[in-house]
Design an enzyme around this catalytic site. Structure first.
Site, PDB file in Angstrom:
ATOM      1  N   CYS A   7      37.195  20.112  53.252  1.00 56.70           N
ATOM      2  CA  CYS A   7      36.303  19.645  52.201  1.00 56.70           C
ATOM      3  C   CYS A   7      36.603  18.191  51.900  1.00 56.70           C
ATOM      4  O   CYS A   7      37.752  17.814  51.682  1.00 56.70           O
ATOM      5  CB  CYS A   7      36.549  20.494  50.955  1.00 56.70           C
ATOM      6  SG  CYS A   7      35.630  19.926  49.542  1.00 56.70           S
ATOM      7  N   CYS A  36      38.980  17.508  43.655  1.00 57.26           N
ATOM      8  CA  CYS A  36      38.322  18.636  43.005  1.00 57.26           C
ATOM      9  C   CYS A  36      39.380  19.630  42.531  1.00 57.26           C
ATOM     10  O   CYS A  36      40.373  19.871  43.226  1.00 57.26           O
ATOM     11  CB  CYS A  36      37.384  19.309  44.009  1.00 57.26           C
ATOM     12  SG  CYS A  36      36.571  20.788  43.354  1.00 57.26           S
ATOM     13  N   CYS A  55      39.962  24.060  44.719  1.00 58.15           N
ATOM     14  CA  CYS A  55      40.831  24.645  45.749  1.00 58.15           C
ATOM     15  C   CYS A  55      42.194  23.952  45.697  1.00 58.15           C
ATOM     16  O   CYS A  55      42.271  22.758  45.469  1.00 58.15           O
ATOM     17  CB  CYS A  55      40.241  24.434  47.135  1.00 58.15           C
ATOM     18  SG  CYS A  55      38.708  25.299  47.400  1.00 58.15           S
ATOM     19  N   TYR A  79      36.370  50.331  34.453  1.00 56.55           N
ATOM     20  CA  TYR A  79      35.935  48.927  34.568  1.00 56.55           C
ATOM     21  C   TYR A  79      35.042  48.829  35.819  1.00 56.55           C
ATOM     22  O   TYR A  79      35.268  47.993  36.696  1.00 56.55           O
ATOM     23  CB  TYR A  79      37.131  47.984  34.709  1.00 56.55           C
ATOM     24  CG  TYR A  79      38.186  48.105  33.624  1.00 56.55           C
ATOM     25  CD1 TYR A  79      38.110  47.322  32.473  1.00 56.55           C
ATOM     26  CD2 TYR A  79      39.262  48.986  33.739  1.00 56.55           C
ATOM     27  CE1 TYR A  79      39.087  47.411  31.477  1.00 56.55           C
ATOM     28  CE2 TYR A  79      40.239  49.081  32.749  1.00 56.55           C
ATOM     29  CZ  TYR A  79      40.144  48.284  31.634  1.00 56.55           C
ATOM     30  OH  TYR A  79      41.110  48.372  30.659  1.00 56.55           O
ATOM     31  N   GLU A  92      32.318  51.518  31.904  1.00 56.70           N
ATOM     32  CA  GLU A  92      32.161  50.060  31.869  1.00 56.70           C
ATOM     33  C   GLU A  92      31.685  49.663  30.477  1.00 56.70           C
ATOM     34  O   GLU A  92      30.911  50.378  29.845  1.00 56.70           O
ATOM     35  CB  GLU A  92      31.149  49.709  32.973  1.00 56.70           C
ATOM     36  CG  GLU A  92      30.463  48.393  32.897  1.00 56.70           C
ATOM     37  CD  GLU A  92      31.391  47.205  33.054  1.00 56.70           C
ATOM     38  OE1 GLU A  92      32.210  47.182  33.975  1.00 56.70           O
ATOM     39  OE2 GLU A  92      31.270  46.314  32.210  1.00 56.70           O
ATOM     40  N   CYS A 125      42.556  40.896  39.597  1.00 56.90           N
ATOM     41  CA  CYS A 125      42.440  39.481  39.955  1.00 56.90           C
ATOM     42  C   CYS A 125      43.513  38.662  39.235  1.00 56.90           C
ATOM     43  O   CYS A 125      43.558  37.443  39.374  1.00 56.90           O
ATOM     44  CB  CYS A 125      41.048  38.955  39.624  1.00 56.90           C
ATOM     45  SG  CYS A 125      40.605  39.205  37.909  1.00 56.90           S
ATOM     46  N   GLU A 184      44.033  38.644  44.862  1.00 50.59           N
ATOM     47  CA  GLU A 184      43.670  39.950  44.293  1.00 50.59           C
ATOM     48  C   GLU A 184      44.798  40.897  44.689  1.00 50.59           C
ATOM     49  O   GLU A 184      45.201  40.927  45.855  1.00 50.59           O
ATOM     50  CB  GLU A 184      42.337  40.408  44.917  1.00 50.59           C
ATOM     51  CG  GLU A 184      41.690  41.589  44.258  1.00 50.59           C
ATOM     52  CD  GLU A 184      40.760  41.180  43.108  1.00 50.59           C
ATOM     53  OE1 GLU A 184      40.582  39.971  42.855  1.00 50.59           O
ATOM     54  OE2 GLU A 184      40.233  42.098  42.459  1.00 50.59           O
TER      55      GLU A 184
HETATM   56  C1  LIG Z   1      36.935  42.600  37.382  1.00 51.61           C
HETATM   57  S1  LIG Z   1      35.432  43.331  36.885  1.00 51.61           S
HETATM   58  C2  LIG Z   1      35.359  44.693  38.006  1.00 51.61           C
HETATM   59  C3  LIG Z   1      33.998  45.310  38.217  1.00 51.61           C
HETATM   60  C4  LIG Z   1      33.869  46.251  39.396  1.00 51.61           C
HETATM   61  N1  LIG Z   1      34.984  47.136  39.517  1.00 51.61           N
HETATM   62  C5  LIG Z   1      33.626  45.505  40.698  1.00 51.61           C
HETATM   63  O1  LIG Z   1      34.564  45.384  41.501  1.00 51.61           O
HETATM   64  O2  LIG Z   1      32.512  45.008  40.886  1.00 51.61           O
HETATM   65  C6  LIG Z   1      35.887  44.011  35.352  1.00 51.61           C
HETATM   66  C7  LIG Z   1      34.801  44.761  34.644  1.00 51.61           C
HETATM   67  O3  LIG Z   1      35.356  45.348  33.465  1.00 51.61           O
HETATM   68  C8  LIG Z   1      34.399  45.276  32.425  1.00 51.61           C
HETATM   69  N2  LIG Z   1      35.167  45.367  31.160  1.00 51.61           N
HETATM   70  C9  LIG Z   1      35.795  44.365  30.507  1.00 51.61           C
HETATM   71  N3  LIG Z   1      36.459  44.856  29.432  1.00 51.61           N
HETATM   72  C10 LIG Z   1      36.274  46.191  29.424  1.00 51.61           C
HETATM   73  C11 LIG Z   1      36.705  47.247  28.575  1.00 51.61           C
HETATM   74  N4  LIG Z   1      37.479  47.000  27.542  1.00 51.61           N
HETATM   75  N5  LIG Z   1      36.316  48.490  28.866  1.00 51.61           N
HETATM   76  C12 LIG Z   1      35.531  48.740  29.958  1.00 51.61           C
HETATM   77  N6  LIG Z   1      35.084  47.795  30.781  1.00 51.61           N
HETATM   78  C13 LIG Z   1      35.441  46.532  30.527  1.00 51.61           C
HETATM   79  C14 LIG Z   1      33.662  43.979  32.684  1.00 51.61           C
HETATM   80  O4  LIG Z   1      32.363  44.006  32.124  1.00 51.61           O
HETATM   81  C15 LIG Z   1      33.630  43.918  34.217  1.00 51.61           C
HETATM   82  O5  LIG Z   1      32.454  44.474  34.743  1.00 51.61           O
END
Ligand SMILES: C[S@@+](CC[C@H](N)C(=O)[O-])C[C@H]1O[C@@H](n2cnc3c(N)ncnc32)[C@H](O)[C@@H]1O
Length: 579
Positions: free
Chosen positions: A195, A201, A204, A425, A446, A524, A568
């Protein structure tokens, strides 16, 4: 390597809105910004940070208060502090702090702000910067400089003192050390590759490191996170498995969010005569990403980690914004998301997606937050609103989801097989749907209603409506509702994939009470993951009273973000009955 001359300003960046409509758009949330974890020794709760904003008064009776702000636990500042302590030596640091005179905040007397010093970079921090030793009169001090590799001889300009270290901008690499060099993104070796903005930047950090060494760096990050934040002693943390690399190391990012500032008041408008106003100056619109170590936006014409369709769309978006920039009262963020074209007809529960019918089609770029994005992962089709969460590197999603599947059902295992999966989540259902073939029933939970709507639709599009249940609510409250749906821990497995701040204590309490056969924690932010898993294992030993406990069976990183320092991390927890 470019020369950095100006000192960075420490003032917060101006607020930004979405770039769709110049007027009255709501402030956009930066999805990539780390959420601050809130307590030091336990999973996050609603308590305020214990040490945030703590004041230390220097010199009795002095009116001037010197504010020494400690970083939030598990934040990037906290991780950097741990790197500095390791670099200077824990015994040495303990000795300094034990004096109780705050001298860990006092830089060596001759280390003046804005001075340019020569250094030999010592080690690489978790976030990919270099640490160099500065020693004066027996005092050891670390200098943090971005873009240098261990062994490089550099010149750097000091711009800020912090606890046990100073921050400096790279001025020049006087002599390169070849140990970590020669990556595809190292423009000394491949002038056309990588890049052109690397070194300026903030996006990265590891481009010039060969890819195999980037993966080693990320395995070390996972290892250090568990040493620093899990509270688990040696034998309870398994050896870190090698990081799984990304099939695509460039052109992989399916979402980018460049931003720009509104014209400042002092800027000369194109229709303005210079005589009209005093003190007007020329100003140019810059659309891109934050600069490393300097204020303002770096103008970016292309981003080689983004997919080709996003780079093509970036040209149009830049043109559009430059033409309308004088109508913006505030800065704004542009969303660019890679998508398959909407299938025709859209698959439904009655006529679900047939992977055999899918052909290679040209991708499109979506800029409207509400418009639906389509992505394939293996034999499944997903759709979700462009502004909502979905993993940003499609090329690694099959290896990631297959790995989670194998972790739940290890080949040759005689352990009881879970028949039910709880995807916590769950977002728009990535894990629940891709793993569904192995389970009789799947439940997803979620917090975001729109994501649950998408998960339900995704289940239907893939013909999974009868074996899946999607619940909108906080993960902290969800386990109570599972028995009614036929889910019990003794036949279930749980996938946990929280945001960067990790899990709350109530969530982990419920997980322990649910007592699943297996839990796979995908994160993450490996630092909050280490904290949560450490708490979970330790508590399970107390509650199991010698009859059962959870063991951390394996740990490994997945490289969802090549060229950056992000990793991750996937931790596999197994219930072990002890008699
Ligand atoms: C890292 S993302 C993972 C989403 C999914 N597993 C994926 O890989 O596409 C975390 C998710 O947790 C949700 N989230 C955040 N806080 C939460 C909570 N207290 N209870 C339930 N879900 C939550 C967010 O909206 C988001 O969609």
């Amino acid at each position: 390597m470019s020369v950095v001359a100006d000192s960075p300003s420490r003032s917060p960046p101006p607020k930004r809105v979405r770039a769709e409509s110049p007027a009255a758009a709501p402030a956009a949330v930066d999805a990539a910004a780390p959420a601050a974890a809130s307590t030091a020794a336990a999973p996050s709760s609603s308590k305020p940070a214990q040490n945030k904003g703590k004041n230390f008064q220097q010199g009795k009776g002095k009116r001037k208060r010197n504010r020494h702000i400690l970083p939030d636990p598990y934040s990037s500042g906290d991780v950097l502090y741990r790197d500095v302590v390791d670099f200077l030596g824990k015994e040495y640091v303990d000795e300094i702090i034990a004096k109780g005179d705050s001298s860990e905040w006092d830089a060596p007397a001759d280390l003046e702000l804005m001075s340019v010093i020569e250094l030999t970079a010592g080690v690489m921090t978790v976030s990919g910067e270099s640490l160099s030793m500065y020693e004066k009169d027996g005092k050891k001090w670390a200098i943090v400089v971005p873009f240098a590799h261990p062994g490089d001889k550099i010149r750097a300009k000091v711009f800020k003192h912090d606890r046990l270290c100073s921050m400096a901008d790279m001025v020049e690499i006087v002599e390169y050390c070849d140990d970590l060099r020669g990556g595809e993104g190292d423009r000394r070796v491949n002038p056309e590759a990588g890049c052109k903005y690397f070194g300026e930047c903030g996006g990265c950090q590891l481009q010039s490191v060969p890819y195999a060494k980037q993966l080693l760096h990320k395995a070390r990050t996972v290892d250090l996170a568990y040493q620093r934040f899990s509270g688990l002693q040696g034998g309870k943390v398994p050896g870190i498995l090698p990081t799984i690399g990304s099939p695509k190391q460039w052109g992989y990012r399916t979402k980018i969010t460049p931003h720009f500032d509104a014209p400042p008041k002092w800027a000369q408008r194109p229709d303005q005569n210079e005589e009209d106003a005093n003190d007007v100056r020329e100003w140019s619109c810059r659309i891109g990403f934050d600069r490393k170590g300097k204020p303002g936006v770096l103008d970016i014409e292309e981003c080689p980690i983004a997919t080709p369709v996003l780079n093509a769309k970036l040209i149009d978006e830049r043109q559009r914004i430059k033409e309308t920039i004088w109508s913006f009262k505030r800065g704004a963020t542009v969303l660019l998301r890679d998508s398959l074209p909407a299938p025709e007809p859209i698959p439904t529960a009655e006529s679900p997606y047939d992977p055999a019918s899918s052909t290679e089609v040209a991708h499109v770029a979506i800029t409207n937050h509400k418009e639906l994005v389509y992505e394939r992962v293996g034999s499944f089709l997903f759709s979700f609103a462009a502004g909502s969460f979905f993993q940003n590197n499609n090329s690694i999603l099959i290896p990631l989801t297959e790995y989670v599947k194998e972790a739940i059902f290890p080949p040759g295992s005689t352990a009881k097989r879970p028949t039910h999966l709880v995807d916590t989540y769950c977002g728009s259902g990535l894990f629940g749907i891709t793993l569904s073939t192995e389970f009789e029933r799947v439940a997803g939970v979620e917090i975001t209603a729109d994501s649950i709507t998408a998960a339900k639709k995704n289940a239907a599009m893939n013909g999974l409506q009868d074996k899946t249940t999607w619940l909108c609510g906080k993960a902290e409250q969800i386990f109570g509702g599972l028995p009614e749906q036929g889910f019990a821990g003794d036949h279930s497995c749980v996938v946990i994939d929280p945001p960067r701040k990790g899990c709350d204590t109530p969530f982990l309490e419920q997980l322990l009470a649910f007592k699943p056969l297996t839990a796979v924690y995908v994160s993450c932010n490996v630092h909050t993951q280490a904290r949560d898993i450490g708490w979970f294992i330790t508590e399970s030993e107390k509650r199991g009273e010698g009859k059962w406990r959870y063991e951390l069976e394996s740990l490994r990183g997945f490289d969802l973000f090549p060229q950056t320092a992000h990793v991750e991390s996937v931790g596999v927890l197994r219930l072990v009955e002890l008699n």
